[in-house]
Scaffold this motif. Structure first.
Motif, PDB file in Angstrom:
ATOM      1  N   TYR A  97      -5.699   7.606   2.395  1.00  0.00           N
ATOM      2  CA  TYR A  97      -5.599   6.757   1.194  1.00  0.00           C
ATOM      3  C   TYR A  97      -5.993   5.323   1.550  1.00  0.00           C
ATOM      4  CZ  TYR A  97      -3.376   4.259  -2.680  1.00  0.00           C
ATOM      5  OH  TYR A  97      -3.111   3.442  -3.737  1.00  0.00           O
TER       6      TYR A  97
ATOM      7  N   CYS B  93       0.831  -1.204   0.000  1.00  0.00           N
ATOM      8  CA  CYS B  93       0.000   0.000   0.000  1.00  0.00           C
ATOM      9  C   CYS B  93       0.865   1.253   0.000  1.00  0.00           C
ATOM     10  CB  CYS B  93      -0.918   0.018   1.217  1.00  0.00           C
ATOM     11  SG  CYS B  93      -2.233  -1.171   1.096  1.00  0.00           S
TER      12      CYS B  93
ATOM     13  N   LEU C 203     -12.016   2.374 -10.965  1.00  0.00           N
ATOM     14  CA  LEU C 203     -10.990   1.344 -11.141  1.00  0.00           C
ATOM     15  C   LEU C 203     -11.352   0.063 -10.418  1.00  0.00           C
ATOM     16  CD1 LEU C 203      -7.853   3.536 -10.768  1.00  0.00           C
ATOM     17  CD2 LEU C 203      -8.549   2.286 -12.775  1.00  0.00           C
ATOM     18  N   TYR C 204     -11.977   0.219  -9.254  1.00  0.00           N
ATOM     19  CA  TYR C 204     -12.310  -0.950  -8.455  1.00  0.00           C
ATOM     20  C   TYR C 204     -13.141  -1.921  -9.273  1.00  0.00           C
ATOM     21  CZ  TYR C 204     -13.988  -3.582  -4.432  1.00  0.00           C
ATOM     22  OH  TYR C 204     -14.278  -4.573  -3.541  1.00  0.00           O
TER      23      TYR C 204
ATOM     24  N   SER D 196       2.157   1.712  -3.433  1.00  0.00           N
ATOM     25  CA  SER D 196       1.195   2.179  -4.434  1.00  0.00           C
ATOM     26  C   SER D 196       0.864   3.651  -4.197  1.00  0.00           C
ATOM     27  CB  SER D 196      -0.054   1.317  -4.421  1.00  0.00           C
ATOM     28  OG  SER D 196      -0.950   1.778  -3.472  1.00  0.00           O
TER      29      SER D 196
ATOM     30  N   TRP E 274     -11.159   3.482  -5.395  1.00  0.00           N
ATOM     31  CA  TRP E 274      -9.771   3.387  -5.864  1.00  0.00           C
ATOM     32  C   TRP E 274      -9.435   4.446  -6.895  1.00  0.00           C
ATOM     33  CZ3 TRP E 274      -7.847  -2.349  -6.411  1.00  0.00           C
ATOM     34  CH2 TRP E 274      -8.098  -3.009  -5.194  1.00  0.00           C
TER      35      TRP E 274
ATOM     36  N   LEU F  46      -9.029   3.144   0.120  1.00  0.00           N
ATOM     37  CA  LEU F  46      -8.783   1.826  -0.490  1.00  0.00           C
ATOM     38  C   LEU F  46      -9.728   0.792   0.099  1.00  0.00           C
ATOM     39  CD1 LEU F  46      -4.950   1.114  -0.737  1.00  0.00           C
ATOM     40  CD2 LEU F  46      -6.554   1.486  -2.590  1.00  0.00           C
TER      41      LEU F  46
ATOM     42  N   SER G  64     -10.314   5.568 -13.920  1.00  0.00           N
ATOM     43  CA  SER G  64      -9.355   5.348 -15.000  1.00  0.00           C
ATOM     44  C   SER G  64      -9.327   6.572 -15.911  1.00  0.00           C
ATOM     45  CB  SER G  64      -9.774   4.106 -15.783  1.00  0.00           C
ATOM     46  OG  SER G  64      -9.213   4.125 -17.050  1.00  0.00           O
TER      47      SER G  64
ATOM     48  N   ARG H 267      -1.400   2.116 -11.064  1.00  0.00           N
ATOM     49  CA  ARG H 267      -1.227   2.093  -9.611  1.00  0.00           C
ATOM     50  C   ARG H 267      -2.180   1.078  -8.980  1.00  0.00           C
ATOM     51  NH1 ARG H 267      -4.460   4.472  -6.220  1.00  0.00           N
ATOM     52  NH2 ARG H 267      -5.348   5.816  -7.785  1.00  0.00           N
ATOM     53  N   ALA H 268      -3.444   1.147  -9.346  1.00  0.00           N
ATOM     54  CA  ALA H 268      -4.418   0.251  -8.735  1.00  0.00           C
ATOM     55  C   ALA H 268      -4.219  -1.190  -9.195  1.00  0.00           C
ATOM     56  CB  ALA H 268      -5.829   0.730  -9.071  1.00  0.00           C
TER      57      ALA H 268
END
Lengths: 297, 343
Positions: B69, B20, B88-89, B23, B78, B73, B81, B307-308
């Motif tokens: 953060y 974590c 993103l999740y 990221s 997250w 998360l 895009s 990143r994700a």
């Protein structure tokens, strides 16, 4: 090989000679060594062997098929590609690039990995534990992922993909060095050296390291085959070496565009990678079983 | 036993924390504004920017930022895009199962083929069968997986036309997204042409799975063979022979179990190679998995996605590795700490 012995003299080969004798027992491994030697010659003497410049474009001779096809020409043995570059020269330089870079990467990873591994093997307590376990689990992350991250930070390019691969190669050297050093530290000869007053630096470089060389060579051949596969995979995906440079994976992805017209454009670079990795693996296997046989005696 | 579990749990939490941190740090490392890299939104309006900066606590210290953060998360927020604008999740959990599905089938298949062949080779050590199998396996694991995939496309889909070239299922079928595993989804769904959809999905799957399987099988075979060769001369095997057991009985009762022990931790090590191969193969076959998604993200410089995605994939790998390691330790407590199987 039976030595001519007039007297009842016993022949004691040194450990290295012994490994070599055992290695020679396996014909396949020796053939692998010859092929690897051939590739090594290409790496060193590529400019002398290649008939043309690998990036020079012969605009009057585009897409000539290989010489064994009816309308091929002997001037370009493996033909030319879609912009008229000689495929044979590109292959020779490609082998140079892929194998040469992989060798450098393996040496680099070995240096760093052995250093960390020795440190981890010779220390005890919390520091060693944290170092080991965290490293163990963190470095299980796939090479491709590390490469993707590094490429995202630094941008696409051969050097950046080299960083990624050497980073991914380090853990196995760390593991093996650490386990080896741990085991050796328990042995009598190390205790003897310690009783003689050798400090840790001495102990590692003078007492343990010479015994580790063979293990490192075996490990190095394994790492080499992984490095070759990785560097060409990254080149193929467009994350490593970029288009005009003659890297085998990059050539393969370029050949993909003209695969319909000339199937040899994907057959040749691919088989070059395959034979290269195969020879490395054969030598590695031969060395490993030679070493195993020697240890058993 | 309890100590093992506790230790592995500690290790797991620590590793996830490091992942974590990494990221989070990536948002700063990537080119561009860290806030934009974290959210994935192009914040042109200053008011929006302020609001987002408030949400991510960008004006506080780095530790406070990291804490928020982590909270985000955990909540499944997250970021978005760059390229698709979707959360993103959701994108990751749509594509990750496809990769897991591909690698699971490949792994199962390679275990199914590799272990029996490995036993065969190990029991006939240094004979023709052994040499032939060994040669085949060296060829297998020396093959670059992307080249193999290309050759398979050339042969089976362009020349012979047996299998479709790319994708996961024909566009004619509309499979509801339930578990993300396409075969399971089809099985559970109540769509009209269930049988036809199933056959179509399997046809799409054959080539990608086979390309990964060939490489993995070669490795499994070698490891099994080595394990069998090491077990055969052991004293307890000799003792079993001495007690008058037939070869069959010895192998089934003593050799199989003891040879299988070192193979389990090996799976943990294989999972990385397997996943790397799966990610490469996905790109070639346009399989809608996480590997393909990440490579596309690189091409489009979609930093939040990288990143994700990195966090998701590495969490998966680390969980798998630690879990299998723990399992191996519980099954075989005599195993030395950190001992690794040899090829």
């Amino acid at each position: 090989m039976p030595r001519f012995s007039l007297y009842q003299e016993e022949y004691h080969p040194s450990p290295l000679q012994h490994t070599w004798l055992a290695f020679r027992q396996s014909h396949v491994a020796v053939i692998g060594l010859w092929i690897l030697g051939f590739f090594a010659t290409l790496v060193v003497f590529a400019p002398l062997i290649a008939p043309f410049d690998p990036v020079q474009q012969h605009t009057d001779t585009l897409l000539i098929p290989p010489a064994w096809e009816p309308n091929g020409s002997i001037e370009h043995l493996f033909g030319t590609d879609s912009v008229g570059r000689d495929v044979l020269s590109r292959l020779v330089y490609g082998c140079r690039m892929t194998l040469g870079i992989s060798l450098i990467l393996v040496l680099l990873a070995m240096l760093v990995g052995v250093a960390i591994g020795a440190l981890a093997g010779m220390t005890r307590g919390v520091r060693s534990s944290v170092l080991n376990h965290l490293l163990d689990s963190l470095l299980a992350i796939p090479t491709l992922l590390i490469a993707i991250i590094i490429v995202a930070i630094l941008g696409v390019g051969l050097v950046n993909s080299m960083w990624a691969i050497s980073l991914a190669l380090i853990p196995q050297f760390v593991h093996n060095t650490r386990d080896f050093v741990r085991n050796e530290m328990k042995k009598d000869y190390v205790t003897a050296a310690r009783l003689d007053g050798a400090n840790k630096v001495h102990l590692f470089f003078i007492t343990i390291l010479p015994n580790m060389v063979e293990m490192l060579v075996v490990q190095g051949t394994m790492a080499l085959s992984i490095a070759i596969l990785d560097i060409s995979a990254l080149g193929f995906l467009g994350l490593g070496a970029q288009a005009p440079s003659p890297e085998l994976g990059t050539m393969l992805s370029e050949g993909l565009k003209i695969a319909y017209m000339s199937p040899s454009s994907i057959a040749l670079p691919g088989s070059a990678i395959f034979v290269m990795v195969l020879s490395v693996n054969l030598v590695g296997d031969g060395l490993r079983s030679a070493l195993r046989n020697r240890m058993r005696q | 036993m309890f100590r093992f579990v506790l230790r592995h749990f500690n290790l797991y939490v620590l590793t996830l924390l490091v992942l974590c941190i990494f990221s989070f740090w990536l948002a700063y490392l990537f080119p561009g504004d860290p806030l934009v890299n974290l959210t994935g939104l192009t914040l042109n309006d200053p008011a929006d920017y302020q609001a987002m900066a408030q949400k991510y606590h960008m004006d506080s210290g780095i530790l406070v930022q990291f804490w928020h953060y982590l909270v985000l998360l955990w909540d499944g927020d997250w970021g978005f895009s760059f390229s698709s604008g979707l959360p993103l999740y959701q994108e990751i959990f749509d594509s990750l199962p496809a990769t897991v599905e591909l690698s699971t089938y490949a792994l199962l298949l390679s275990l199914l083929i590799g272990i029996p062949l490995g036993f065969l080779a190990g029991l006939r050590h240094h004979r023709t069968t052994d040499n032939a199998l060994l040669a085949a396996s060296v060829v297998g694991y020396s093959t670059p997986v992307f080249w193999l995939a290309l050759l398979m496309i050339l042969l089976f889909s362009l020349q012979l036309g047996w299998f479709p070239l790319s994708g996961r299922i024909s566009l004619l079928f509309d499979v509801p997204h339930d578990t993300g595993f396409i075969l399971v989804d089809i099985w559970l769904s109540d769509m009209p042409n269930k049988g036809a959809a199933m056959i179509n999905a399997v046809q799409h799957m054959v080539m990608p799975v086979l390309s990964i399987t060939i490489v993995t099988t070669a490795i499994v075979l070698r490891l099994t063979r080595r394990a069998v060769v090491e077990v055969m001369p052991k004293e307890y095997v000799q003792a079993a022979y001495a007690r008058g057991l037939s070869k069959h009985q010895v192998i089934l009762r003593h050799v199989v179990r003891n040879a299988m022990l070192p193979i389990l931790p090996l799976l943990a090590m294989q999972s990385t190679i397997l996943l790397t191969n799966a990610m490469i193969v996905e790109v070639i076959y346009s399989w809608p998995g996480i590997g393909n998604w990440l490579i596309q993200a690189i091409y489009q410089r979609d930093y939040p996605a990288i990143r994700a995605g990195m966090l998701a994939v590495s969490t998966l790998v680390v969980s798998l590795t630690i879990f299998i390691d723990l399992l191996a330790r519980i099954i075989d407590p005599t195993r030395e700490r950190g001992a690794r199987a040899k090829i």
